[in-house]
Design a protein around this motif. Structure first.
Motif, PDB file in Angstrom:
ATOM      1  N   THR A 165     -45.304  31.982 -22.841  1.00 42.03           N
ATOM      2  CA  THR A 165     -45.812  32.972 -23.793  1.00 42.03           C
ATOM      3  C   THR A 165     -45.905  32.452 -25.213  1.00 42.03           C
ATOM      4  N   ARG A 220     -49.033  32.291 -27.399  1.00 37.16           N
ATOM      5  CA  ARG A 220     -49.780  33.532 -27.597  1.00 37.16           C
ATOM      6  C   ARG A 220     -48.978  34.586 -28.362  1.00 37.16           C
ATOM      7  N   LEU A 221     -47.838  34.189 -28.911  1.00 37.28           N
ATOM      8  CA  LEU A 221     -47.007  35.153 -29.622  1.00 37.28           C
ATOM      9  C   LEU A 221     -47.113  35.029 -31.136  1.00 37.28           C
ATOM     10  N   ARG A 276     -38.584  37.118 -35.234  1.00 35.48           N
ATOM     11  CA  ARG A 276     -39.563  36.663 -34.242  1.00 35.48           C
ATOM     12  C   ARG A 276     -38.920  35.735 -33.211  1.00 35.48           C
ATOM     13  N   SER A 329     -38.546  36.699 -29.208  1.00 31.59           N
ATOM     14  CA  SER A 329     -39.183  35.798 -28.244  1.00 31.59           C
ATOM     15  C   SER A 329     -38.212  35.339 -27.169  1.00 31.59           C
ATOM     16  N   PRO A 379     -41.469  41.534 -25.955  1.00 27.72           N
ATOM     17  CA  PRO A 379     -42.328  40.709 -26.827  1.00 27.72           C
ATOM     18  C   PRO A 379     -43.782  41.129 -26.823  1.00 27.72           C
ATOM     19  N   SER A 380     -44.301  41.544 -25.665  1.00 27.85           N
ATOM     20  CA  SER A 380     -45.710  41.935 -25.596  1.00 27.85           C
ATOM     21  C   SER A 380     -45.965  43.229 -26.354  1.00 27.85           C
ATOM     22  N   MET A 436     -45.116  42.050 -30.567  1.00 31.40           N
ATOM     23  CA  MET A 436     -45.659  40.844 -31.186  1.00 31.40           C
ATOM     24  C   MET A 436     -47.155  40.680 -30.944  1.00 31.40           C
ATOM     25  N   PHE A 493     -47.816  39.540 -22.404  1.00 38.52           N
ATOM     26  CA  PHE A 493     -47.017  38.566 -21.674  1.00 38.52           C
ATOM     27  C   PHE A 493     -47.881  37.958 -20.588  1.00 38.52           C
TER      28      PHE A 493
END
Length: 407
Positions: free
Chosen positions: A130, A133-134, A320, A324, A364-365, A368, A372
């Motif tokens: 991930t 893409r975060l 962050r 994560s 996280p999805s 952020m 995911f």
């Protein structure tokens, strides 16, 4: 013909439908897990298919083979002292969590320690998938990767010791067997590289995967779990990168990730079919929410405090990194299964662990701005821009063009 159609529908459902649902911020692994739970509720024990079980084993083994290949000793040495401090704090929190489980859940010290591992260990493989893409910067990605890998190494060692601790003789023999495997695997890789690869160009990937699977089954026979042997095989292949550059090359890393991506959904589906009906109760729901409310803020806050006050990071960057590292999906599922099979974990607590890992994995999805994803095709690309950022970029580019003098 009927079985072939069922398998075809299953493959389509596990590989396509979860990806389509990611647009709604639903992680693909959780969708596969829910499909498995649905199959269990619909067909009961008939949903336990031996072929799906084998595919699930391939999935978990190849995933941890890839996790071992991702370990970069040079990068770990770069952040050695902060990582040692992180592991020291992790040891303290693990001990406290295990004591609390022993004290208030009436568990023996071994299942209490495994429960603490299930709650505190991040799922490195999925976290690494991930990162791009975060929206993390380079330094943040470095620390998330390093902390996740160091935490996984620590958890695997603790898992190996705890599962054998009831029999010191067996622990000693298993340790000797593990050491022999660690010594023997480089010799096997070198022998294959000298006597097989020159006569079969392009065979490095298949040889790497097969050695990883053999190591995975070897550690399973030792009484631990497949993931230990697969991880060790990947780590040794990475350490041989200078002597055998093609073995852990970028192309092979990409290929192993693709291989794992195809089979891992079967692991989550198979795990869902093994969820007992008692785990889907109001008691399990209440316990899961209580665990999440107590443990998740503690995990995020502990890492935030480390980054904020020990290493001087700013508030947003520390947060962050902490978020994560929240997902625990793989380790929680693996350890929940071990606790249920070997230590008779109650259905309610099993269900609570499932809810806890679901909430930590989806976090996280949700916060952020990125879904995911376990798509290996984007591992080297830059983070995808948020739609609003893309619109702003288009406006800026248009404004720049309009400001240029006419030629």
């Amino acid at each position: 013909m009927r079985n072939e159609l069922i398998y075809l529908v299953l493959i389509f459902g596990l590989l396509v439908v979860p990806r389509a649902l990611q647009r709604f911020k639903i992680p693909a692994p959780l969708t596969c897990l829910l499909f498995g739970v649905g199959a269990m509720l619909a067909w009961g024990d008939q949903s336990h298919d031996p072929l799906v079980g084998w595919l699930a084993t391939l999935g978990i083994s190849s995933l941890f083979l890839f996790a071992g290949l991702e370990v970069d000793p040079a990068q770990l040495r770069k952040g050695l002292w902060p990582l040692l401090a992180h592991l020291g704090i992790r040891t303290v929190t693990l001990s406290v969590a295990a004591w609390l489980a022993w004290r208030y859940l009436d568990l023996d010290w071994r299942p209490a320690t495994l429960l603490a591992l299930a709650l505190l260990t991040p799922s490195t493989g999925f976290i690494l998938d991930t990162l791009e893409r975060l929206g993390l910067d380079e330094a943040e990605r470095f620390w998330v990767t390093s902390k996740a890998i160091a935490g996984e190494l620590f958890a695997l060692i603790v898992l190996f010791v705890v599962l054998q601790a009831n029999d010191p003789v067996h622990l000693g023999l298993s340790s000797l067997a593990l050491v022999a495997m660690i010594v023997g695997l480089p010799l096997i890789f070198i022998a294959l590289g000298r006597w097989v690869v020159p006569h079969a160009p392009g065979s490095e990937f298949s040889l790497l995967v097969m050695v990883g699977l053999v190591a995975a089954f070897a550690t399973a026979k030792l009484g631990v779990y497949y993931l230990v042997g697969a991880f060790v095989a990947g780590l040794i292949a990475r350490l041989l990168r200078i002597r055998m550059p093609r073995l852990a090359s970028t192309q092979n890393l990409h290929a192993v990730r693709l291989f794992a991506t195809f089979f891992v959904p079967f692991y989550f589906f198979n795990s869902g079919t093994k969820v007992p009906e008692g785990a889907l109760s109001w008691e399990a729901l209440g316990m899961g929410l209580a665990l999440t409310a107590a443990v998740l803020p503690f995990r995020i806050g502990t890492i935030w405090l480390q980054r904020r006050f020990m290493f001087g990071e700013d508030h947003a960057s520390s947060l962050r990194v902490s978020i994560s590292l929240a997902p625990t999906l793989i380790f929680t599922l693996v350890l929940a299964g071990i606790l249920r099979d070997r230590f008779a974990l109650s259905d309610a607590l099993f269900g609570a662990l499932l809810l806890y890992t679901t909430l930590t994995t989806i976090l996280p999805s949700l916060v952020m701005r990125a879904p995911f994803d376990v798509d290996p095709m984007d591992v080297r690309r830059k983070p995808a821009a948020h739609p609003e950022d893309a619109i702003k970029s288009d406006h800026a580019n248009g404004a720049a063009k309009d400001s240029r003098p006419a030629s």
